[in-house]
Design a protein around this motif. Structure first.
Motif, mmCIF file in Angstrom:
data_model
loop_
_atom_site.group_PDB
_atom_site.id
_atom_site.type_symbol
_atom_site.label_atom_id
_atom_site.label_comp_id
_atom_site.label_asym_id
_atom_site.label_seq_id
_atom_site.Cartn_x
_atom_site.Cartn_y
_atom_site.Cartn_z
ATOM 1 N N ALA A 112 0.923 -1.164 0.055
ATOM 2 C CA ALA A 112 0.151 -0.055 -0.037
ATOM 3 C C ALA A 112 0.859 1.143 0.018
ATOM 4 O O ALA A 112 2.001 1.274 0.618
ATOM 5 C CB ALA A 112 -0.898 -0.059 1.512
ATOM 6 N N TRP A 113 0.463 2.448 -0.642
ATOM 7 C CA TRP A 113 1.353 3.391 -0.802
ATOM 8 C C TRP A 113 0.631 4.562 -0.099
ATOM 9 O O TRP A 113 -0.664 4.778 -0.051
ATOM 10 C CB TRP A 113 1.350 3.782 -2.294
ATOM 11 N N ASP A 114 1.432 5.323 0.796
ATOM 12 C CA ASP A 114 1.052 6.265 1.693
ATOM 13 C C ASP A 114 2.004 7.425 1.683
ATOM 14 O O ASP A 114 3.011 7.464 2.160
ATOM 15 C CB ASP A 114 0.885 5.658 3.151
ATOM 16 N N SER A 115 1.575 8.480 0.686
ATOM 17 C CA SER A 115 2.591 9.431 0.414
ATOM 18 C C SER A 115 2.848 10.235 1.838
ATOM 19 O O SER A 115 4.136 10.682 1.995
ATOM 20 C CB SER A 115 2.071 10.770 -0.446
ATOM 21 N N ALA A 116 2.039 10.635 2.866
ATOM 22 C CA ALA A 116 1.992 11.474 3.852
ATOM 23 C C ALA A 116 3.007 10.659 5.111
ATOM 24 O O ALA A 116 4.027 11.399 5.061
ATOM 25 C CB ALA A 116 0.847 11.580 4.886
ATOM 26 N N ASN A 117 3.055 9.237 4.884
ATOM 27 C CA ASN A 117 4.071 8.528 5.884
ATOM 28 C C ASN A 117 5.620 8.832 5.262
ATOM 29 O O ASN A 117 6.338 9.031 6.216
ATOM 30 C CB ASN A 117 3.573 7.157 6.027
ATOM 31 N N PHE A 118 5.595 8.686 3.970
ATOM 32 C CA PHE A 118 6.880 8.966 3.517
ATOM 33 C C PHE A 118 7.478 10.249 3.769
ATOM 34 O O PHE A 118 8.694 10.691 4.252
ATOM 35 C CB PHE A 118 7.105 8.687 1.954
#
Length: 280
Positions: free
Chosen positions: A173-179
């Motif tokens: 799953a891709w989470d931009s904010a966490n990166f």
């Protein structure tokens, strides 16, 4: 260009503890799916069979389908025994099967204070392999989320996990904010091409690099527009799940409330409208 449609979902418990309210708000935003992390204030892996039946009834009555089980599996110290999380995954699998969900969101373990991240690699991979094996047997797919402070919090370590485990039952799953919040300055530039072959689910939130503050999609430094445009061009047709985290964030998740959740939903739709993607 032919029309591209993504299935809109969202973390229902960010709206309200009551699943009926969760569904009402999501449907008002045009979502046909819900991501289930907790109901009536009880985490999904702690719901008993009767509660799962009751929850399924709420969704069936309102015509709502479940995109994923947002489990807390792997959000524990890696020092715990392997079987600890395999057993808890069993409850998440039972929930997925009862609610008709193919996907279960998981994490790749915390470590003790002062423990170097490199030193837990083998223990993490052992546990992820065990979880993937259980998922394969059950016919579900695990989605590793790039959560802050776990082993797989950077694009490079997300890739290492999924390639080392090598199971069709473990995807990303891709989470931009966490990166952004772990110092990945440009998530799209630094991680998208690397992870796209394994990417099967989109979690929608954004964040500011300077403060780590979570923002609605497109209002932070997560390169959401570039990411969404690339997904469209790549032929992505999966889920986009709203996880706004706009009013309160804690170790097990976040809360937004109906109004802030609506702000997040409308911000995301502005981006998808801009690139010609339909949400349903």
């Amino acid at each position: 260009m032919s029309e591209v449609t993504w299935a809109l979902s969202g973390f229902g418990d960010e709206i309200d503890p009551d699943p009926a309210v969760q569904v009402a708000v999501l449907q008002a935003l045009g979502a046909g799916h819900i991501e289930v992390r907790s109901a009536w204030g009880v985490n999904i892996v702690d719901l008993d069979d009767e509660q799962l039946d009751r929850l399924a009834g709420v969704f069936d009555e309102r015509g709502m389908r479940v995109s994923a089980i947002a489990s807390p599996i792997g959000k524990v110290d890696v020092a715990l025994p392997v079987q600890h999380e395999v057993d808890r995954l069993g409850r998440a699998i039972a929930a997925a099967q009862r609610l008709g969900a193919r996907y279960i969101r998981i994490f790749s373990f915390y470590r003790g204070e002062g423990v170097p991240v490199e030193s837990i690699r083998d223990d993490v991979l052992e546990r992820m392999r065990a979880l993937a094996a259980a998922a394969e047997e059950a016919g579900v797919v695990l989605l590793h989320e790039n959560e802050k402070d776990i082993y797989g919090d950077t694009p490079e370590r997300c890739l290492e996990i999924v390639e080392s485990v090598g199971s069709p039952a473990l995807r990303l799953a891709w989470d931009s904010a966490n990166f952004v919040q772990v110092g990945v300055g440009a998530p799209f530039d630094d991680g998208y091409a690397m992870l796209r072959p394994h990417l099967e689910y989109l979690q929608v939130k954004d964040a500011l690099a300077a403060t780590s503050e979570v923002t609605p999609a497109g209002e932070g430094d997560g390169q959401l527009l570039q990411t969404l445009t690339a997904l469209r061009d790549d032929g992505y047709t999966g889920f986009a799940s709203l996880e706004p985290h706009l009013t309160d964030v804690n170790a097990l998740g976040g809360f937004s409330g109906p109004a802030a959740f609506g702000v997040a939903g409308r911000a995301f739709r502005r981006l998808t409208d801009q690139i010609g993607v339909t949400l349903a």
